[in-house]
Design an enzyme around this catalytic site. Structure first.
Site, PDB file in Angstrom:
ATOM      1  N   TYR A  96       1.127  25.582   4.547  1.00 11.17           N
ATOM      2  CA  TYR A  96       0.070  24.657   4.123  1.00 11.17           C
ATOM      3  C   TYR A  96       0.137  23.356   4.920  1.00 11.17           C
ATOM      4  O   TYR A  96       1.203  22.769   5.075  1.00 11.17           O
ATOM      5  CB  TYR A  96       0.240  24.301   2.645  1.00 11.17           C
TER       6      TYR A  96
ATOM      7  N   ARG B 190     -12.472  23.579   6.254  1.00 12.68           N
ATOM      8  CA  ARG B 190     -11.137  24.128   6.478  1.00 12.68           C
ATOM      9  C   ARG B 190     -11.173  25.608   6.118  1.00 12.68           C
ATOM     10  O   ARG B 190     -12.119  26.072   5.494  1.00 12.68           O
ATOM     11  CB  ARG B 190     -10.069  23.416   5.652  1.00 12.68           C
TER      12      ARG B 190
HETATM   13  C1  HEM Z   1     -12.842  19.397  -3.700  1.00 11.90           C
HETATM   14  C2  HEM Z   1     -12.544  20.435  -3.050  1.00 11.90           C
HETATM   15  C3  HEM Z   1     -11.566  21.491  -3.507  1.00 11.90           C
HETATM   16  C4  HEM Z   1     -11.658  22.319  -4.572  1.00 11.90           C
HETATM   17  C5  HEM Z   1     -12.778  22.377  -5.598  1.00 11.90           C
HETATM   18  C6  HEM Z   1     -10.478  23.152  -4.557  1.00 11.90           C
HETATM   19  C7  HEM Z   1     -10.200  24.122  -5.493  1.00 11.90           C
HETATM   20  C8  HEM Z   1      -9.082  24.932  -5.479  1.00 11.90           C
HETATM   21  C9  HEM Z   1      -8.783  25.912  -6.477  1.00 11.90           C
HETATM   22  C10 HEM Z   1      -9.606  26.183  -7.715  1.00 11.90           C
HETATM   23  C11 HEM Z   1      -7.623  26.527  -6.113  1.00 11.90           C
HETATM   24  C12 HEM Z   1      -6.925  27.631  -6.872  1.00 11.90           C
HETATM   25  C13 HEM Z   1      -5.818  27.065  -7.709  1.00 11.90           C
HETATM   26  C14 HEM Z   1      -5.278  28.087  -8.699  1.00 11.90           C
HETATM   27  O1  HEM Z   1      -4.391  28.854  -8.313  1.00 11.90           O
HETATM   28  O2  HEM Z   1      -5.754  28.103  -9.839  1.00 11.90           O
HETATM   29  C15 HEM Z   1      -7.210  25.927  -4.868  1.00 11.90           C
HETATM   30  C16 HEM Z   1      -6.096  26.296  -4.135  1.00 11.90           C
HETATM   31  C17 HEM Z   1      -5.656  25.618  -3.013  1.00 11.90           C
HETATM   32  N1  HEM Z   1      -6.212  24.478  -2.449  1.00 11.90           N
HETATM   33 FE1  HEM Z   1      -7.908  23.631  -3.006  1.00 11.90          FE
HETATM   34  N2  HEM Z   1      -9.704  22.811  -3.485  1.00 11.90           N
HETATM   35  C18 HEM Z   1     -10.334  21.788  -2.822  1.00 11.90           C
HETATM   36  C19 HEM Z   1      -9.912  21.160  -1.683  1.00 11.90           C
HETATM   37  C20 HEM Z   1      -8.734  21.421  -1.057  1.00 11.90           C
HETATM   38  C21 HEM Z   1      -8.316  20.740   0.138  1.00 11.90           C
HETATM   39  C22 HEM Z   1      -9.080  19.672   0.874  1.00 11.90           C
HETATM   40  C23 HEM Z   1      -7.128  21.251   0.477  1.00 11.90           C
HETATM   41  C24 HEM Z   1      -6.377  20.770   1.703  1.00 11.90           C
HETATM   42  C25 HEM Z   1      -5.292  21.042   2.149  1.00 11.90           C
HETATM   43  C26 HEM Z   1      -6.801  22.274  -0.518  1.00 11.90           C
HETATM   44  C27 HEM Z   1      -5.670  23.065  -0.524  1.00 11.90           C
HETATM   45  C28 HEM Z   1      -5.452  24.131  -1.366  1.00 11.90           C
HETATM   46  C29 HEM Z   1      -4.380  25.073  -1.197  1.00 11.90           C
HETATM   47  C30 HEM Z   1      -3.327  25.034  -0.098  1.00 11.90           C
HETATM   48  C31 HEM Z   1      -4.509  26.020  -2.226  1.00 11.90           C
HETATM   49  C32 HEM Z   1      -3.669  27.269  -2.416  1.00 11.90           C
HETATM   50  C33 HEM Z   1      -4.494  28.371  -1.808  1.00 11.90           C
HETATM   51  C34 HEM Z   1      -3.768  29.628  -1.463  1.00 11.90           C
HETATM   52  O3  HEM Z   1      -2.617  29.602  -1.008  1.00 11.90           O
HETATM   53  O4  HEM Z   1      -4.420  30.697  -1.530  1.00 11.90           O
HETATM   54  N3  HEM Z   1      -7.801  22.335  -1.427  1.00 11.90           N
HETATM   55  N4  HEM Z   1      -8.116  24.953  -4.503  1.00 11.90           N
END
Ligand code: HEM
Ligand code: FES
Lengths: 355, 320
Positions: free
Chosen positions: A37, A223
């Protein structure tokens, strides 16, 4: 290039498939041979011709079938689409952004005619031809966000911005990687990210939020994120885990190439002008392992990334149990040769697989 | 440059309102439509003042839905760095100027049951746009507007004519003052307070309403810290390997940009955090003027916000 829309399913008989062209433009998410990440955000201002980055909202061969699948999910579970009362203005913002973008980017497929607040929207692939009054909900069959997201691939989180945070106060979420809008609704950026391992400790979310709060009108960002899905399922929601979770045990060395899919999300961020909200489209692309390894660079790299991925991530992404079988399959496509930097297939310059 | 594309506009009206305040109307040079915006947004106006480029933020006061033109009102500040003086003295109808896309750091909380607006002087301008936005949505609001005198009460007549029941005006020279305690006491549950005006007024409203038990997230304020002039100083930019001079009439950020180094920014007013820059080495004192860094960060000597903050001393080395 004219688009042929596939007639395909993301459930039951899983007739989903990618054409040659779709494989070539698949957003392979690894720019090097390992993955961790990071705050991987860049401006969203176009990209190479026919790449998924070229248009503001990519429309591809799966469009019509994906919209049919969304309609089925919403019919079964209306809570997949929710909008708190103060988010209606943001819904109109989103409708305007998508209609203007699509009609400019795909004039053969979509047309928007505006005469003051009298709008006329034509969506040819879905056979929609509607007249309505902008900002008057009674003139549309659904609220503005639901209306336009039933016609646009990808999930949509619409975030209210206040108190130096983002709040998940609206969304249409039917193609998610195992998280629930109904659970997350009303949460803030740190709350809904709570389940993610390692990233909090690395300060990723604090920095990412600062960046997002500052996204300006006219300067969208993007991204990539990724996970793994067995069978080409769009709807891998916690609500339906009992239906799809079990399918992870159906992998065999014989069927893994066809059944195991790399699932990539193109995530974009747009400031919405009238509401000052932020919209976060999460566009899901699926590609079977057997199609990925048809690109030599991707085959080599995917093997190395999956092999070296920290256990926490493989567990969080839900494929720790199947990792050994994946590696058995993928190792056949890794001959140890070097790979070039970047995500693009480089079919002309990358050497074929040594056998 | 960082950030969104700029917008080329033509000045189509210059309207003096009183001794201190002049209104400017901008229309797009290309004849197209301007972006819509949300009430409370500002635009950064670029001024080519001889060799100096000035960048001043001004609240958009026109109807957020009107895409044909933006209007701003500029209060002349004879003590300041000169941006407002430039607008007053050197800008006339027909001039072409460059402005930024709208940015909102003072947005309405659309969950509020009622919006209680408190304005001081030129701080009235963001409320003019917010009122237009709320009126369209049949929102519930009430304005309390303090001016120095009748003669300096910009838009008082317009406001009292169009909204006689929702607008209350207070004149300092008639010893009229907002009775905040009473006022906040009789607001319905779910009211949000918005304040825009001089620093003293903002501090007073924030402190008083906090004392009265208002939750922090129900109090919204915007204060542009006009970049203040100061003594010239020298800075070494380590990444780009340049030594630059910051003149007394320009900000550190402007000096960095003048040296051809692309530095991130958004608000240029010490509020958004975008320009945060790491300090590598220093001998001297920081003059921190931002709202972004915490007190301990200010004390640490490790970070500076170059859009508003300055330095006095021998050496300053920045990570740019
Ligand atoms: C406002 C915008 C964003 C929304 C609505 C959002 C929403 C989410 C949601 C719902 C999850 C799943 C969490 C779970 O397991 O329940 C997630 C995972 C994640 N988000 Fe975001 N996110 C946003 C922006 C970002 C940004 C800008 C980053 C930048 C690094 C980020 C990094 C991550 C990472 C690393 C994960 C784990 C994903 C994986 O490994 O599959 N998110 N996000
Ligand atoms: S540019 Fe916003 S804090 Fe400096």
């Amino acid at each position: 290039m004219t688009l042929q829309f596939n007639d395909e399913t993301f459930r039951d008989d899983y007739s989903f498939h990618n054409s040659e062209r779709a494989i070539k433009r698949f957003p392979f998410p690894f720019d090097k041979d390992s993955y961790m990440y990071v705050v991987n955000m860049e401006q969203h201002r176009g990209g190479p011709s026919d790449s998924i980055y070229e248009m503001r909202f990519d429309v591809d061969e799966h469009y019509v079938s994906e919209m049919r699948d969304r309609a089925m999910v919403l019919a079964d579970d209306p809570l997949r689409c929710q909008s708190l009362p103060h988010m209606t203005l943001a819904g109109w913002d989103l409708l305007e952004l998508i209609m203007v973008s699509k009609s400019e980017d795909y004039p053969d497929l979509f047309q928007l005619h505006r005469d003051g607040d009298k709008w006329h929207w034509i969506n040819k692939p879905l056979g929609i031809d509607d007249h309505f009054t902008f900002m008057d909900e009674t003139t549309l069959p659904y609220g503005p966000m639901e209306y336009i997201t039933r016609q646009t691939q990808g999930d949509f989180c619409v975030l209210d911005q206040r108190d130096d945070n983002l709040w998940m106060d609206a969304g249409t979420i039917t193609t998610q990687a195992d998280w629930s809008l109904d659970f997350d609704i009303g949460m803030n950026f740190f709350e809904w990210h709570a389940p993610v391992p390692l990233a909090h400790e690395k300060g990723i979310f604090v920095r990412a939020l600062k960046f997002l709060l500052n996204i300006q009108q006219g300067a969208p960002a993007r991204r990539l994120n990724w996970t793994m899905t067995v069978n080409p399922l769009l709807d891998t929601s916690p609500e339906n885990y009992h239906k799809w979770g079990i399918q992870k045990t159906s992998l065999t060395p014989e069927n893994i190439g066809a059944k195991q899919h790399l699932r990539v999300e193109l995530q974009t961020f747009f400031r919405l002008p009238r509401s000052n909200a932020l919209v976060f489209p999460i566009r899901c692309y699926l590609c079977a392992f057997q199609d990925i390894v048809s690109v030599p660079k991707w085959g080599r790299r995917l093997h190395r990334v999956i092999r070296d991925l920290p256990e926490e991530l493989a567990t969080y992404k839900g494929f720790i149990d199947n990792r050994p079988m994946m590696l058995d399959y993928l190792s056949k496509f890794d001959d140890g040769q070097d790979t070039s930097n970047g995500i693009w297939p480089e079919l002309d310059s990358e050497p074929p697989l040594k056998t | 440059m960082s950030g969104a594309e700029k917008i080329a506009v033509r000045v189509t009206e210059v309207t003096p309102l009183n001794d201190l305040v002049t209104r400017f109307r901008f229309e797009p040079v290309d004849g197209g439509l301007l972006p819509t915006f949300s009430g409370g947004a500002h635009t950064v106006v670029e001024m080519q003042d001889g060799a100096i480029t000035r960048l001043n933020p001004y609240s958009l006061m026109s109807d957020p839905f009107d895409q044909s033109a933006y209007t701003i009102s500029v209060r002349r500040d004879d003590e300041g760095r000169g941006g407002s003086l430039f607008m007053h003295k050197s800008v006339s109808v027909g001039d072409e100027m460059v402005i930024s896309n709208p940015v909102n750091l003072f947005s309405l909380d659309l969950r509020a049951k009622k919006h209680l607006m408190i304005a001081g002087g030129i701080g009235i301008t963001p409320f003019l746009a917010q009122i237009k936005q709320l009126d369209r949505a049949h929102g519930n609001w009430e304005l309390h507007y303090a001016c120095r005198s009748q003669a300096l009460g910009s838009y008082v007549d317009y406001l009292t004519d169009t909204h006689p029941n929702d607008v209350n005006v207070y004149y300092d020279d008639q010893d009229q003052a907002i009775d905040l305690e009473n006022l906040t006491d009789r607001q319905p549950l779910g009211t949000h307070i918005y304040v825009c005006g001089p620093k003293g007024m903002i501090n007073w409203v924030r402190a008083k309403s906090t004392d009265l038990g208002w939750p922090r997230e129900a109090i919204h304020y915007e204060e542009f810290l006009a970049p203040q002039p100061g003594k010239p100083f020298e800075v070494k930019l380590a990444v780009s390997n340049k030594v630059i001079q910051v003149g007394e009439q320009e900000s550190l950020l402007e000096a960095i940009e003048r040296a051809g180094v692309d530095a991130p920014y958004l608000c240029r007013g010490g509020a958004c955090g975008m320009c945060e820059t790491r300090v590598i080495d220093y001998t001297g004192n920081f003059i921190h003027r931002d709202h972004w860094l915490e007190d301990d960060e200010h004390a640490s000597g490790e970070k500076i916000m170059p859009c508003v903050s300055r330095f006095e001393g021998k050496t300053l080395v920045l990570d740019r």
